[in-house]
Design a protein around this motif. Sequence first.
Motif, PDB file in Angstrom:
ATOM      1  N   GLU A 235      42.661  41.072  27.981  1.00  0.00           N
ATOM      2  CA  GLU A 235      43.317  39.892  28.332  1.00  0.00           C
ATOM      3  C   GLU A 235      44.496  40.162  27.788  1.00  0.00           C
ATOM      4  N   ARG A 236      44.932  40.309  26.593  1.00  0.00           N
ATOM      5  CA  ARG A 236      46.249  39.551  25.622  1.00  0.00           C
ATOM      6  C   ARG A 236      46.851  41.156  25.737  1.00  0.00           C
ATOM      7  N   THR A 237      46.242  41.499  25.808  1.00  0.00           N
ATOM      8  CA  THR A 237      46.434  43.166  25.843  1.00  0.00           C
ATOM      9  C   THR A 237      47.826  43.358  27.124  1.00  0.00           C
ATOM     10  N   VAL A 238      46.998  43.344  28.184  1.00  0.00           N
ATOM     11  CA  VAL A 238      47.421  43.522  29.527  1.00  0.00           C
ATOM     12  C   VAL A 238      48.115  42.582  29.673  1.00  0.00           C
ATOM     13  N   ARG A 239      48.371  41.571  29.334  1.00  0.00           N
ATOM     14  CA  ARG A 239      49.757  40.559  29.312  1.00  0.00           C
ATOM     15  C   ARG A 239      50.667  40.931  28.389  1.00  0.00           C
ATOM     16  N   ALA A 240      50.352  41.269  27.353  1.00  0.00           N
ATOM     17  CA  ALA A 240      51.277  42.043  26.392  1.00  0.00           C
ATOM     18  C   ALA A 240      52.475  43.136  26.628  1.00  0.00           C
ATOM     19  N   LEU A 241      51.636  43.959  27.462  1.00  0.00           N
ATOM     20  CA  LEU A 241      52.033  45.119  28.729  1.00  0.00           C
ATOM     21  C   LEU A 241      52.797  44.950  29.517  1.00  0.00           C
ATOM     22  N   GLY A 242      52.331  43.754  30.095  1.00  0.00           N
ATOM     23  CA  GLY A 242      52.857  42.735  31.429  1.00  0.00           C
ATOM     24  C   GLY A 242      54.139  42.021  31.094  1.00  0.00           C
ATOM     25  N   GLU A 243      54.176  41.689  29.736  1.00  0.00           N
ATOM     26  CA  GLU A 243      55.603  41.256  29.358  1.00  0.00           C
ATOM     27  C   GLU A 243      56.545  42.132  29.019  1.00  0.00           C
ATOM     28  N   ALA A 244      56.415  43.211  28.267  1.00  0.00           N
ATOM     29  CA  ALA A 244      57.007  44.121  27.613  1.00  0.00           C
ATOM     30  C   ALA A 244      58.101  45.306  29.257  1.00  0.00           C
ATOM     31  N   ILE A 245      57.312  45.420  30.427  1.00  0.00           N
ATOM     32  CA  ILE A 245      57.407  46.149  31.282  1.00  0.00           C
ATOM     33  C   ILE A 245      57.539  45.495  32.069  1.00  0.00           C
ATOM     34  N   GLY A 246      57.974  44.182  32.570  1.00  0.00           N
ATOM     35  CA  GLY A 246      58.093  43.184  33.958  1.00  0.00           C
ATOM     36  C   GLY A 246      56.743  43.111  34.515  1.00  0.00           C
ATOM     37  N   VAL A 247      55.515  43.201  34.669  1.00  0.00           N
ATOM     38  CA  VAL A 247      54.660  43.689  35.218  1.00  0.00           C
ATOM     39  C   VAL A 247      53.627  42.085  35.269  1.00  0.00           C
ATOM     40  N   GLU A 248      53.619  42.068  36.313  1.00  0.00           N
ATOM     41  CA  GLU A 248      52.207  40.386  36.232  1.00  0.00           C
ATOM     42  C   GLU A 248      51.267  41.241  36.564  1.00  0.00           C
ATOM     43  N   PRO A 249      50.621  40.596  35.370  1.00  0.00           N
ATOM     44  CA  PRO A 249      48.957  41.516  35.853  1.00  0.00           C
ATOM     45  C   PRO A 249      47.878  40.988  36.949  1.00  0.00           C
ATOM     46  N   THR A 250      47.250  42.151  38.099  1.00  0.00           N
ATOM     47  CA  THR A 250      46.904  41.225  39.070  1.00  0.00           C
ATOM     48  C   THR A 250      45.109  41.543  38.949  1.00  0.00           C
ATOM     49  N   LEU A 251      44.671  40.073  39.865  1.00  0.00           N
ATOM     50  CA  LEU A 251      43.257  40.122  39.345  1.00  0.00           C
ATOM     51  C   LEU A 251      42.359  40.861  39.868  1.00  0.00           C
ATOM     52  N   PHE A 252      41.357  40.937  39.327  1.00  0.00           N
ATOM     53  CA  PHE A 252      40.170  41.224  39.684  1.00  0.00           C
ATOM     54  C   PHE A 252      38.854  40.909  39.861  1.00  0.00           C
ATOM     55  N   PRO A 253      37.912  40.983  40.806  1.00  0.00           N
ATOM     56  CA  PRO A 253      36.034  40.454  40.235  1.00  0.00           C
ATOM     57  C   PRO A 253      35.716  41.235  39.695  1.00  0.00           C
ATOM     58  N   GLY A 254      35.047  40.142  38.311  1.00  0.00           N
ATOM     59  CA  GLY A 254      34.550  40.785  37.644  1.00  0.00           C
ATOM     60  C   GLY A 254      35.154  40.378  36.385  1.00  0.00           C
ATOM     61  N   GLY A 255      34.706  41.658  35.369  1.00  0.00           N
ATOM     62  CA  GLY A 255      35.442  41.345  33.278  1.00  0.00           C
ATOM     63  C   GLY A 255      35.182  42.586  33.660  1.00  0.00           C
ATOM     64  N   HIS A 256      35.248  42.926  32.397  1.00  0.00           N
ATOM     65  CA  HIS A 256      35.818  44.743  31.821  1.00  0.00           C
ATOM     66  C   HIS A 256      35.560  45.374  32.406  1.00  0.00           C
ATOM     67  N   THR A 257      34.351  45.286  32.771  1.00  0.00           N
ATOM     68  CA  THR A 257      34.291  46.401  33.635  1.00  0.00           C
ATOM     69  C   THR A 257      33.290  45.778  35.077  1.00  0.00           C
ATOM     70  N   GLY A 258      33.632  44.962  35.477  1.00  0.00           N
ATOM     71  CA  GLY A 258      33.625  44.489  36.636  1.00  0.00           C
ATOM     72  C   GLY A 258      33.718  45.702  38.330  1.00  0.00           C
ATOM     73  N   PHE A 259      34.329  47.048  38.391  1.00  0.00           N
ATOM     74  CA  PHE A 259      33.802  47.855  39.086  1.00  0.00           C
ATOM     75  C   PHE A 259      32.391  48.732  39.267  1.00  0.00           C
ATOM     76  N   VAL A 260      31.648  48.496  37.939  1.00  0.00           N
ATOM     77  CA  VAL A 260      30.619  49.046  37.304  1.00  0.00           C
ATOM     78  C   VAL A 260      29.715  47.788  37.733  1.00  0.00           C
ATOM     79  N   GLU A 261      29.421  46.615  37.607  1.00  0.00           N
ATOM     80  CA  GLU A 261      28.766  45.748  37.650  1.00  0.00           C
ATOM     81  C   GLU A 261      28.834  45.430  39.242  1.00  0.00           C
ATOM     82  N   ASP A 262      29.634  45.167  40.320  1.00  0.00           N
ATOM     83  CA  ASP A 262      29.849  45.287  41.355  1.00  0.00           C
ATOM     84  C   ASP A 262      30.559  45.145  42.440  1.00  0.00           C
ATOM     85  N   PRO A 263      30.585  46.838  42.689  1.00  0.00           N
ATOM     86  CA  PRO A 263      31.682  47.786  42.738  1.00  0.00           C
ATOM     87  C   PRO A 263      31.717  47.533  44.845  1.00  0.00           C
ATOM     88  N   ALA A 264      30.776  46.530  45.140  1.00  0.00           N
ATOM     89  CA  ALA A 264      30.800  46.333  47.090  1.00  0.00           C
ATOM     90  C   ALA A 264      31.994  45.376  46.287  1.00  0.00           C
TER      91      ALA A 264
END
Length: 276
Positions: A235-264
Motif C-alpha cells: 500500500e505504501r509503495t502504490v501510494r508513493a508511485l501514485g503521488e509521483a505520477i499523479g495517479v490515484e490508486p484503484t481498489l480491487f477485491p482481496g489482497g496482494h494475490t486477490g486475483f488468485v484467491e477469488d478470480p470470479a
Amino acid sequence: MTQTPTVPATTAALDVPGARLHYELRGTGPLVVLVGAPMDASAFAPLADLLATDHTVLTTDPRGHQGSVLDDPTQDSTPELRADDLARLIAHVDAGPAVVFGSSGGAITALALAQAHPDLVTTVVAHEPPLLALLDDRAQQHAKTDDMIATYQAGDRLGAWRKFMAQANIQMPEPVFQQVFGGEREPRQRASESYWFAHELRPGISWEPDRSSLRTMAARIVLGLGVDSTGQLCERTVRALGEAIGVEPTLFPGGHTGFVEDPAAFAPRLREVLRA
C-alpha cells in the motif's frame, strides 16, 4: 467460489536473448497480457479463463521460472530484461497493442514495458508493485531484504519467508503459512524459489521508475491496490508511485494475490476498470 470451465490454451515457446520463454494463449479478441514475477502462467489460468470469453489472453512464465529456461542460470532477472521479453512476446503473437495486467514483480515489469515500449500497450494495470526505492525508509527496507536473502541462502527457507511476510506486513495464520510454504517442493518449484531469492528479488525492488515518462502516460496507467492490503508494505509503495505520477490508486477485491484467491470476483472488477 464458483468453479469456472477451463478455456483451452495453446502453449508454445519463444527464443529471446538469453532465454527460451514458455507462454500460453487463450480466447479471441483484444489482447490482454497477465504477468507476474516470479508468479508463473499457471497462477493466472483461472483469471485468464474468465477473460478469454472476449479477449485473447497471453500468460507466460517469467525468465528463469518453471518452463522459461535461461541460457545462463546465474543471470539476474531485471525489470528491463523482463520488459523486453514481454515486448518480444506481444510482437510475436501479433495481436497488440495490449492491456497489460501485472501483479507484484510483474507490475514492475509492466511499468518497465510502458516506459520502454509505450506503443505496445493501451493500458497498464500495475497491481501492488513493490517499488521499495520510492519509500523514505528505503535503506532500512533494502537491509531487511538483504537479511532475508542471507537467511534463505543459509538454508533457513521458512525463516526467510517469515521475514518476507513480516516485511510485507501480511498477517498469515500459522496453519496457512505451513500450507503455503511448508512441505516438500517439486524440483521446478525449488529452482524457481531459489532463483527468485538469488537473482530477481533485489533487482526488482531496487528499480526506480522514470517518473516523468510515466507521468506523460498517466491516463493509461492504473495503480491497483487490494481492499485487504491496508497497512501493508505494498500500500505504501502504490501510494508513493501514485503521488509521483499523479495517479490515484484503484481498489480491487482481496489482497496482494486477490486475483488468485477469488478470480470470479476479480475479473468483473478488472473489466469495469478497463471500460472506465
